[in-house]
Structure formats: C-alpha cells, structure tokens
Scaffold this motif. Sequence first.
Motif, short mmCIF file in Angstrom:
data_model
loop_
_atom_site.label_atom_id
_atom_site.label_comp_id
_atom_site.label_asym_id
_atom_site.label_seq_id
_atom_site.Cartn_x
_atom_site.Cartn_y
_atom_site.Cartn_z
N HIS A 262 0.77 -1.25 0.00
CA HIS A 262 0.00 0.00 0.00
C HIS A 262 0.79 1.29 0.00
CE1 HIS A 262 -3.42 -2.58 0.59
NE2 HIS A 262 -4.19 -1.55 0.35
N CYS A 297 -2.42 -4.90 -6.19
CA CYS A 297 -3.16 -4.20 -5.12
C CYS A 297 -2.92 -2.69 -5.16
CB CYS A 297 -2.83 -4.78 -3.76
SG CYS A 297 -3.69 -6.31 -3.38
N CYS A 298 -2.83 -2.09 -3.98
CA CYS A 298 -2.89 -0.62 -3.95
C CYS A 298 -1.56 0.08 -4.15
CB CYS A 298 -3.57 -0.16 -2.67
SG CYS A 298 -5.35 -0.37 -2.83
N PHE A 315 -5.95 -8.27 -5.57
CA PHE A 315 -5.60 -9.01 -4.35
C PHE A 315 -5.41 -10.52 -4.56
CE2 PHE A 315 -7.34 -10.99 -0.34
CZ PHE A 315 -6.18 -10.83 0.41
N GLY A 447 -13.20 -1.81 -2.82
CA GLY A 447 -12.88 -3.00 -2.01
C GLY A 447 -12.15 -4.09 -2.77
N CYS A 448 -12.11 -5.24 -2.10
CA CYS A 448 -11.14 -6.29 -2.40
C CYS A 448 -11.73 -7.39 -3.29
CB CYS A 448 -10.73 -6.91 -1.08
SG CYS A 448 -10.80 -5.78 0.33
N GLY A 477 -9.21 0.92 -5.29
CA GLY A 477 -8.71 -0.36 -4.78
C GLY A 477 -8.75 -1.48 -5.79
N CYS A 478 -8.94 -2.69 -5.27
CA CYS A 478 -8.91 -3.87 -6.13
C CYS A 478 -10.14 -3.93 -7.03
CB CYS A 478 -8.78 -5.12 -5.28
SG CYS A 478 -7.14 -5.23 -4.54
S1 MSK Z 1 -5.51 -3.62 -1.65
S2 MSK Z 1 -7.80 -3.66 1.25
S3 MSK Z 1 -7.44 -6.14 -1.02
S4 MSK Z 1 -8.98 -3.31 -2.03
FE1 MSK Z 1 -6.02 -1.82 -1.04
FE2 MSK Z 1 -7.26 -4.55 -2.39
FE3 MSK Z 1 -8.84 -4.63 -0.33
FE4 MSK Z 1 -6.28 -4.75 0.05
#
Ligand code: MSK
Length: 647
Positions: A262, A297-298, A315, A447-448, A477-478
Amino acid sequence: MAKEKIKIEDRVWDAASKEILSKAENDCIDTCFTRSDAQGVQCKFGSSGVCCRICHMGPCKITPKASRGICGADADTIVARNFLREVSAGTAAHSDHGRHLVLRLKKVAEGKGGDYHIKDEEALYRTADMYNINCDDRTNEEIAIDLANLFLEEFMLQEDQLKTLRLAPLNQQNIWKQHNIKPLGVDRMVVESLHRTHIGVDHDYKNLLKSAFKTSLADGWGGSRIAMMVSDILFGTPVPVKSTANLGVLSETCPNIVVHGHEPELSEMLAIAVNDPEIIKYAKAAGVEGVNLSGICCTANEILMRHGIPVAGNFLQQELALVTGAIEMMLIDVQCCMPSLPEVAAAYHTEIVSTAEMAQTIGATYFKFDEENALESAKVIIKKAIDNFKNRDQAKVAIPSAKKPMIAGFSVQAIKHMLGGTFRSTFRPLNDAIIANRIKGVVGIVGCNNPKSKVDSYINILTRELVKKNVLILKTGCAAISSGKEGLLTPEAALEIAGDGLKEVCEAVGIPPVLHMGSCVDNSRILEAATEVVLEGGLGDDLSQLPAVGIAPEWMSEKAVAIGCYFVASGIDVILGQPFNIAGSDNVTRFLNEEAKELFGGAFHYEPDPIEAAKKTLTILDEARNNLGINKKVERKLFDMKDRREM
Ligand code: MSK
Ligand code: SF4
C-alpha cells in the motif's frame, strides 16, 4: 468436512487467472483457493460474531444453551465489541500509512528529505489553503512544515476534534455534532476503542457502534484523507494516464519486478529508477533491454495513478503472479500481502523482498530501504532483480496473453478540470446532468476480492448493470483493477454499454463512465468528490441527500469495514456483497442496517446477488431523487458545444 471442489471457471472471472490457476494445480502449488477449500465449513460462531476472546476466562461463545459469556456479556455486547475492533484496526492501518507520509513531508520541509521533494506545488497551496495556512511570501518548505505539524497534531489531538472534518459540508458536520460522533485525534480514537472493548468497559451495543462510526470518521475524514493529500503534494496529484491491466503485462524478455502492498514511497522511487541510465546500462550488460515494473493491489494503484505503471493484478492474483514463473522479484510493504508468498515463490526463482520493518514474513528477504538515499536504494534493489533474471527457468514460465488497456488517474481536481474545461474547473455540468436525470446518480464501487465468491464476478456484473442504467461509477482499490482487467476503464468500451443519458454527458464533457480514482486510502477522494457536488449546489446540503451509494462487492479486510462505516456515517448507503460478522445479534444488525439511516442518513444493506444489488442501488438513488424533487423525465435536448460553453 471439506468443501466440494470448485471448478476453476467458478473461482475466477478473467482468462489470465483461469490459465494460471490451472498451472498452479499442475505445479502442485497451494493458493488461497486450495487453502479456502481446506478450511472446510467456516466457524459459525466466528461468522455470526458471537465468539469472544477478549479475556482469558474465555474464549466464550453464545449458543442456544449459553446466552451469556462467563463475565455476563450477551450477544449484543460481544458482536458490537468485535465490530468496533475491526473498525479500529482498519482505521489504524489507513492512518498509520498516512502518518508515514506526513513524517516524510516533514523531513522534506526540514531539508532532510533526500531524494523526495515537493512535487506538486499547487497541491501544497491548495491543501494549505484548506487549513488557512498563510502562503504569502513564504517558501514551500515553510508552508510544508506548518502543514506537516498540523497533520501530526491530527493524530495526537486529545480533547479537540479533527480539523480535517471541516472539509465536509457544514450540514454534515452538524449531523456528526448532533450525534456526538465527531472524532478526536486519530490515535486517541484507536486507543480509546481498544480500551472501550477491553473486558468490563463498554457493554452498551449502541454506544459501541456509535464509537465505531466515530472511529471510522477518523479514518475517512482523517488518516486516509491526510494520506491522500500528502501523497499528492509529494508525488503529484493524479491526472488521467494510460496503462494496461492483468497478468499479460509481465515481460517474457525482461526482468519483472512487481510491487505489492500500500505505501507509495519506495515504489515511487522504483518508478523513477527503472528508467535511470545507470539501470538501463546494467540491464543491457546482463543481456536484457531494461526492467519491467508492474504492481499488485494498492501500491500498484498508487504508481498507476501517477506514472501509468501497468497493473499485474488485484488481491487474489498475488500468488497467481508468482505462478507465472516470470517474476524476478516481488517487493512487499504493508497490508494485504499474503504470508504464503515466500512459499509460493520458492517453487520458482522469485525473490520476495520485504521493505517495511513492521511487515516481515519468514522466507522473505528484508531489505532496509534507506530513505535518505531512496533513489540509490531503489537502484540497489533493481540490480538485485536483474541479477536474478539468469535464474529464470523457461520451462516453468507461462505468461498469459490476457491484458487490457485502461485509463486511470481521476483525482477530484482532474475530474473538475475535465467537467469545467480549461478555464473554469467546476462540478456544475455533473450536478446539472444529475438534476436533469441524464445521470441517475453516482456510485462508488470499492474494495477487495474474496475467495468466498468468484473473483471479480460481482464487481464486473454490477458495474456493467449500473453503467447501462445511467449511473456514473467511481472506483478505487482492487475493485478498480477488476474493471481495468475487464476493459471497462477505457471510455470506448464503457460508452458502448452506457445508457443514453450517461453516454451523452460523458461524450460531451470527455469523461469515461467508470472512473479509477486510486487506492484504498483514495476512498477519501470519493468523499471529496461528493462534497464538491454538495457545495456546487442543487443537490441538497449534505452527503446524505445526494443520489449516491457505496458498494463493497467482494470485500474482505478490516479496512473495508472502516470504509463502509465512514461512508454510512457520512450519510451514504452502503451495499455489501459479503456480510459483516454480526448475524448473532439482531440488535446490532438492526442498528447498522436500519437505525443508522435515521441517525446519519445512510445504512448498510447486504445483497449477495449483483443484479439485485443493482436494483437496490437504483431504488436508493430514486428515493434520494424523489426527496430532492428531481425525479423527472429526461428532457430530449442534447448538450451541444454552445451549451457547454455557456456552462
Ligand atoms: S488492496 S484492502 S485487497 S482493495 Fe487496497 Fe485490495 Fe482490499 Fe487490500
Ligand atoms: Fe468470555 Fe466475557 Fe471474557 Fe469475552 S470478555 S471471553 S465473554 S468472559
């Protein structure tokens, strides 16, 4: 009892993931999908939230025979305490990320920033102005130090409320005041939540849940918002940028470095260093043209938004990326990096390198990133990846061809600029289009991914359905990466499926119907956009009156719980594709799904089916439109250039 084996086509949506998941089976690699199967039927006490491990008289669970834990806590208390702890952990994760960036800004302002600089002077002035920091006749560093100190105070405030809350519409602030959920300092809120949920403290489920909303506001209108603003100052406010998404972005011929996590600090330097002449020379000496940088991911979203660096996946593709056998190095920092990565990597030649002291994994190499000499540090790590290229075993390599072009980089400033044209940045055309019912409303899909459902499926079906129904979509995000892989982040593809009204507006003002706004902390950009719409006028006095909905289709993290709560506390209804672990308490469920609406104007809804979720969304948007008195038929007149100029 083990779950029935799920077919690959029912596990993942996109072609690249299907191909690699099949390779993982052939290579005998355990992934989150096989581990999910191995878990069998998941614990009902956990999933209904009635398992309590808060003290060592327990663990206790609520059953038909035992309606209270040993201390006397009932299901309401236990479920609400668990929920508040999730929100606090999510708030802590986002906000600690924000703190690291503020400390970096402070170092830069003090002249100790090494290779980091204030990249976006306009963002510095814009942000200073929001907090009434004097910019006249002062150097950037003098302004930045004031701002950094103010932001650090936002974490430490003991008795005063967060100053960043003042960026919300006045009416919104009044709602928070009325219900006593205006948070104090971010750290104070997280510590207080942990105290509140210790055995023998707060037992009133309503009080606990109000505290969850209060803490979440310290995330969305505190830590996350600060992280976003400081990132813009240090690394630049995103503007639309072209890129590519999915595992097909990996290179057959060059060393692949994948960044994952992140925090953008090291990855920003990597994005610069990969094009450094010294690195190109080093790569050529190793017999390759250069280095291919991509992300998961982010961290991926951060460098995508500012540099157009391709995205290898979201993710649940982190392990799949390794199974391609084509990654020389995966750099992991904080949040969402699976502890299984070194084990998967061990089957290939990939080196997993952890760059955050607080986030280490057995089997990963820890690389102490020298922040004072960040560019040099980035070059050292890139050279290590180049050196590893010779170890790539071509017999184990399979890079899927699937990838799609996309456009990302829609900061609020970029959207405003596109809507208003060169001379006058404004949200007016969007408000007018909503009032005229050309655009039904605005929906944030965030979200993920979660192995409990087919990866990306809900997100993609829902996005298409809403775009068809004239809903403008904001993504982070994802979930944003899902749309990138689906090809929905190009104007052409999205406009092809868009309803007539949305299509007409998007074509007239030149924005795509699905806008990638960034990483998870950038959900605060969605709040910023909603605030701009309110301030522009004609659509109510606070966020709860807007025809707007937040949807987390495939969420899994505690951060997502915090995000959902700050959306609801900001008056925005939130639809969840995966339920919270609250079913063990009818009172908690009723509070979150119904009573929150009376307090804040927004509530949670659980809907496992994407088509039903789209219908529910349209109903909520229609309700808001009715309340505003704007639910009229679309006028037939189209925007033309004359109208646009007048606007
Ligand atoms: S990276 S919090 S899996 S959106 Fe932000 Fe993706 Fe969720 Fe992690
Ligand atoms: Fe059991 Fe109460 Fe301890 Fe929770 S706090 S484990 S319910 S005794």
